[in-house]
Design an enzyme around this catalytic site. Structure first.
Site, mmCIF file in Angstrom:
data_model
loop_
_atom_site.group_PDB
_atom_site.id
_atom_site.type_symbol
_atom_site.label_atom_id
_atom_site.label_comp_id
_atom_site.label_asym_id
_atom_site.label_seq_id
_atom_site.Cartn_x
_atom_site.Cartn_y
_atom_site.Cartn_z
ATOM 1 N N ASP A 74 29.076 -14.525 -44.276
ATOM 2 C CA ASP A 74 30.469 -14.518 -44.214
ATOM 3 C C ASP A 74 31.139 -16.014 -44.184
ATOM 4 O O ASP A 74 32.205 -16.138 -44.810
ATOM 5 C CB ASP A 74 30.857 -13.727 -43.138
ATOM 6 N N THR A 77 46.138 -10.487 -27.663
ATOM 7 C CA THR A 77 45.596 -10.570 -26.166
ATOM 8 C C THR A 77 45.328 -12.082 -26.203
ATOM 9 O O THR A 77 44.325 -12.431 -26.508
ATOM 10 C CB THR A 77 44.436 -9.622 -26.115
ATOM 11 N N LYS A 104 26.838 -6.439 -36.179
ATOM 12 C CA LYS A 104 26.370 -8.091 -36.553
ATOM 13 C C LYS A 104 25.362 -8.598 -35.583
ATOM 14 O O LYS A 104 24.720 -9.598 -35.749
ATOM 15 C CB LYS A 104 27.565 -8.805 -37.326
HETATM 16 P P1 ATR Z 1 36.417 -8.153 -35.755
HETATM 17 O O1 ATR Z 1 34.939 -8.334 -35.750
HETATM 18 O O2 ATR Z 1 36.558 -7.497 -37.155
HETATM 19 O O3 ATR Z 1 37.147 -9.566 -35.903
HETATM 20 P P2 ATR Z 1 37.615 -7.036 -33.447
HETATM 21 O O4 ATR Z 1 36.353 -7.935 -32.612
HETATM 22 O O5 ATR Z 1 37.841 -5.528 -33.306
HETATM 23 O O6 ATR Z 1 37.101 -7.182 -34.921
HETATM 24 O O7 ATR Z 1 38.903 -8.024 -33.456
HETATM 25 C C1 ATR Z 1 40.121 -7.163 -33.915
HETATM 26 C C2 ATR Z 1 41.128 -8.322 -33.864
HETATM 27 O O8 ATR Z 1 42.526 -7.797 -34.431
HETATM 28 C C3 ATR Z 1 41.514 -8.802 -32.310
HETATM 29 O O9 ATR Z 1 41.905 -10.113 -32.249
HETATM 30 C C4 ATR Z 1 42.664 -7.742 -32.290
HETATM 31 O O10 ATR Z 1 43.619 -8.342 -31.040
HETATM 32 P P3 ATR Z 1 43.425 -7.777 -29.506
HETATM 33 O O11 ATR Z 1 42.517 -8.880 -29.039
HETATM 34 O O12 ATR Z 1 44.555 -7.928 -28.813
HETATM 35 O O13 ATR Z 1 42.830 -6.479 -29.547
HETATM 36 C C5 ATR Z 1 43.377 -7.693 -33.594
HETATM 37 N N1 ATR Z 1 44.284 -6.794 -33.753
HETATM 38 C C6 ATR Z 1 44.127 -5.454 -34.169
HETATM 39 N N2 ATR Z 1 44.932 -4.867 -34.147
HETATM 40 C C7 ATR Z 1 46.201 -5.758 -34.285
HETATM 41 C C8 ATR Z 1 47.426 -5.330 -34.163
HETATM 42 N N3 ATR Z 1 48.054 -4.205 -34.374
HETATM 43 N N4 ATR Z 1 48.271 -6.627 -34.018
HETATM 44 C C9 ATR Z 1 47.769 -7.571 -33.567
HETATM 45 N N5 ATR Z 1 46.501 -7.891 -33.621
HETATM 46 C C10 ATR Z 1 45.727 -6.715 -33.707
#
Ligand code: ATR
Length: 267
Positions: free
Chosen positions: A108, A155, A74
């Site tokens: 979106d 995080t 995107k």
């Molecule tokens: P998108 O563009 O779809 O939002 P992304 O930029 O990869 O995808 O973001 C994924 C989000 O899901 C992040 O906030 C990630 O947390 P981190 O920043 O700590 O990586 C969160 N996420 C993914 N798996 C997770 C899990 N098992 N528990 C908690 N947060 C999770």
């Protein structure tokens, strides 16, 4: 139908992504064309990162008019475009492209607000979990609609950077996922994809709060299963898929999208 971009057939509309085989958009848009008797095609096209510009040139030469963009392209799509609507610029993501004039929009964020159409909270307060690209789009949408947002993420540092970047006094970062006082509990993370649970303090949720997961899974996601077991209202990502798809359809074609047929195609 999904193709690698170098093997794409002639066509009119498509979604590009990596991966793209799981996308429900081809099914949904094809159903819309069938319902209205429109002679269009909609394919899934696999495009690896770094090849978006090249792939779009190729699709344009094959007659494609409009392209939806899914993860992780995107931002690359936004950079490709010459004409960028303000919402896409703000969200830093384009999910809908018009090839003839290299224009882009983001459906979106407004599509997400469409899905909240029937939701009339007493207080516009949200607990939003996650700090990725989806979170950014929804935060921009929610702020534009007058919500105040408590943002939390696994995080925490990422939540702080996102909050700093978006800079609003209606947006604060919280270490814990405490839904106290929040009418909406919104999961933008991909945790549900891996069937993982989030550390939400469910016992502090308000009765009547809406738990909204951007993901969808059959029968449901762990996040929504938990919310449902506590008697909260729930919504998964399918209404948003329809809402953003319908807005793309309408921007490309200038006619009203058959939302009911699009929704039924996903069931
Ligand atoms: P998108 O563009 O779809 O939002 P992304 O930029 O990869 O995808 O973001 C994924 C989000 O899901 C992040 O906030 C990630 O947390 P981190 O920043 O700590 O990586 C969160 N996420 C993914 N798996 C997770 C899990 N098992 N528990 C908690 N947060 C999770």
């Amino acid at each position: 139908m999904t193709y690698p971009w170098r093997e794409a057939p002639e066509g009119t509309f498509a979604v590009i992504g990596d991966p793209v085989h799981h996308s429900l958009s081809p099914k949904m848009h094809s159903a819309a064309y069938a319902t209205l008797g429109l002679p269009y095609t909609y394919y899934g096209i696999h495009v690896p990162t770094g090849e978006v510009g090249e792939a779009l040139e190729r699709l344009s030469s094959l007659g494609y008019q409009g392209i939806n963009v899914t993860v992780p392209h995107k931002e690359e799509a936004l950079n490709w475009a010459d004409v960028v609507e303000p919402m896409a610029a703000r969200v830093r993501a384009a999910n809908t492209l018009r090839l003839k004039d290299r224009a882009c929009i983001n459906t979106d964020a407004p599509g997400f607000l469409d899905t909240l159409g029937e939701f009339h909270p007493t207080e516009k307060k949200v607990l939003l979990v996650g700090a990725g690209g989806s979170a950014r789009a929804l935060i921009v949408a929610l702020l534009s609609d007058g919500y105040s947002i408590k943002l939390t993420n696994r995080t925490l540092e990422k939540a702080h950077s996102l909050a700093e970047e978006l800079g609003s006094n209606q947006l604060s970062v919280s270490e814990s996922a405490d839904p106290d006082g929040c009418a909406l509990i919104l999961n933008t993370t991909s945790a549900s994809l891996n069937k993982e649970e989030l550390p939400i303090q469910w016992d502090r949720a308000m009765p009547g709060a809406l738990a909204y997961d951007l993901m969808y899974a059959r029968p449901t996601t762990p996040f929504l299963a938990k919310a449902f077991s506590l008697g909260l209202a729930t919504m998964d990502g399918l209404p948003l898929l329809v809402a953003q798809g319908a807005r793309s359809f309408e921007w490309w074609l200038g006619i009203e999208a058959p939302r009911t047929a699009m929704r039924e195609a996903l069931q």
